[in-house]
Motif scaffolding. Structure first.
Motif, PDB file in Angstrom:
ATOM      1  N   ILE A   1       0.880  -0.666  -0.081  1.00 19.44           N
ATOM      2  CA  ILE A   1      -0.045   0.113   0.390  1.00 19.44           C
ATOM      3  C   ILE A   1       0.613   1.194  -0.659  1.00 19.44           C
ATOM      4  O   ILE A   1       0.441   2.175  -0.958  1.00 19.44           O
ATOM      5  N   ILE A   2       1.649   1.479   0.714  1.00 20.50           N
ATOM      6  CA  ILE A   2       2.303   2.462   1.177  1.00 20.50           C
ATOM      7  C   ILE A   2       4.003   2.883  -0.033  1.00 20.50           C
ATOM      8  O   ILE A   2       3.519   3.658  -0.776  1.00 20.50           O
ATOM      9  N   ARG A   3       4.211   1.945  -0.552  1.00 19.73           N
ATOM     10  CA  ARG A   3       5.220   2.072  -1.345  1.00 19.73           C
ATOM     11  C   ARG A   3       4.385   2.183  -3.004  1.00 19.73           C
ATOM     12  O   ARG A   3       5.257   2.401  -3.847  1.00 19.73           O
ATOM     13  N   TYR A   4       3.787   1.373  -3.129  1.00 20.29           N
ATOM     14  CA  TYR A   4       2.987   0.810  -4.949  1.00 20.29           C
ATOM     15  C   TYR A   4       2.092   1.782  -4.931  1.00 20.29           C
ATOM     16  O   TYR A   4       1.577   2.106  -6.030  1.00 20.29           O
TER      17      TYR A   4
ATOM     18  N   LEU B   1       4.147  -7.814  -4.940  1.00 19.46           N
ATOM     19  CA  LEU B   1       5.342  -7.052  -4.890  1.00 19.46           C
ATOM     20  C   LEU B   1       5.954  -6.810  -6.288  1.00 19.46           C
ATOM     21  O   LEU B   1       5.988  -5.622  -6.384  1.00 19.46           O
ATOM     22  N   PRO B   2       6.107  -7.782  -6.887  1.00 18.65           N
ATOM     23  CA  PRO B   2       6.615  -7.368  -8.133  1.00 18.65           C
ATOM     24  C   PRO B   2       5.688  -7.523  -8.660  1.00 18.65           C
ATOM     25  O   PRO B   2       5.291  -6.339  -9.966  1.00 18.65           O
TER      26      PRO B   2
ATOM     27  N   ILE C   1       2.882  -2.148 -11.703  1.00 17.63           N
ATOM     28  CA  ILE C   1       1.410  -1.355 -12.389  1.00 17.63           C
ATOM     29  C   ILE C   1       2.042   0.509 -11.678  1.00 17.63           C
ATOM     30  O   ILE C   1       1.865   0.518 -12.372  1.00 17.63           O
ATOM     31  N   SER C   2       2.427   0.131 -10.378  1.00 23.54           N
ATOM     32  CA  SER C   2       3.168   1.421  -9.877  1.00 23.54           C
ATOM     33  C   SER C   2       4.354   2.392 -10.552  1.00 23.54           C
ATOM     34  O   SER C   2       4.050   3.806 -10.710  1.00 23.54           O
TER      35      SER C   2
ATOM     36  N   LEU D   1       7.054  -9.703 -16.826  1.00 24.13           N
ATOM     37  CA  LEU D   1       8.439  -8.872 -16.821  1.00 24.13           C
ATOM     38  C   LEU D   1       8.588  -9.873 -15.639  1.00 24.13           C
ATOM     39  O   LEU D   1       9.498 -10.019 -14.982  1.00 24.13           O
ATOM     40  N   ASN D   2       7.809  -8.929 -14.691  1.00 25.54           N
ATOM     41  CA  ASN D   2       8.736  -8.980 -13.501  1.00 25.54           C
ATOM     42  C   ASN D   2       8.230 -10.300 -12.438  1.00 25.54           C
ATOM     43  O   ASN D   2       9.133 -10.956 -11.662  1.00 25.54           O
TER      44      ASN D   2
END
Length: 207
Positions: free
Chosen positions: A44-47, A105-106, A111-112, A197-198
């Motif tokens: 939530i916070i990073r992405y 995470l990936p 998306i982010s 890709l991720n």
């Protein structure tokens, strides 16, 4: 609040290069300074939050075209971004399948990054180069170079040669994605291929 938004829009229109790069750097790296936590909170916070903010800023401050929801634009975006499939195939062929890593995470990172770089930063640079003969091409190149340079932040966890290689190929990938957005007006394709890709890079680890 309305006055702040109007001032931000005015400043972004007056200084699109400076404001676009500054916002890209802040939204990309500042959330990581808050430290670690549960996986859902990190996502939530990073992405998620930076991606939503980048989307809103692109629409309101950098005149990004509002998504029409047309299926044709999404299909064009997927097709123009499809050369990245080659990198996905390389990951599968060269890497060793290792399903232990979390895929959240990936996925959210992809998306982010597309909303931050291909939408917000590209539109800011497009606004900056709008009066030049090859303004769109310049925006594609510069946004991709900045996208690649952002991966220099991995120097703390990987070797110099690995990071330099990563920066170079992410510039190429960024150009493919940015051109796909330029041609289609949609980031659906770049998001889809970036996620794939991720995922292949996470699940198939290079030895």
């Amino acid at each position: 609040m309305r006055k702040i938004c109007l001032y931000l829009r005015e400043y972004c229109h007056r200084e699109p290069l400076c404001s676009g790069v500054l916002l890209y750097v802040l939204l990309s790296f500042a959330p990581g300074l808050l430290g670690d936590g549960p996986l859902w909170l990190v996502c939530i916070i990073r992405y998620i939050l930076p991606g939503i903010l980048a989307w809103g800023i692109a629409l309101t401050c950098f005149d990004a075209p509002r998504p029409s929801g047309r299926f044709y634009g999404c299909v064009k975006s997927v097709l123009w971004s499809s050369p990245v499939a080659l990198f996905c195939i390389i990951n599968i062929l060269v890497g060793t399948f290792s399903p232990g890593e979390s895929v959240l995470l990936p996925v959210f990172a992809a998306i982010s990054e597309e909303l931050l770089c291909r939408l917000m930063l590209y539109c800011a640079l497009l606004l900056y180069f709008q009066n030049q003969e090859r303004g769109e091409l310049s925006a594609v190149i510069f946004s991709s170079v900045l996208f690649g340079a952002a991966h220099m932040s991995n120097l703390g966890t990987s070797g110099t040669a690995v990071v330099l290689f990563q920066c170079c190929y992410t510039v190429v990938i960024g150009m493919i994605f940015a051109n796909g957005y330029r041609r289609s007006g949609s980031v659906c394709g770049s998001i889809l291929w970036h996620v794939l890709l991720n995922l292949t890079g996470t699940l198939f680890v290079w030895s």
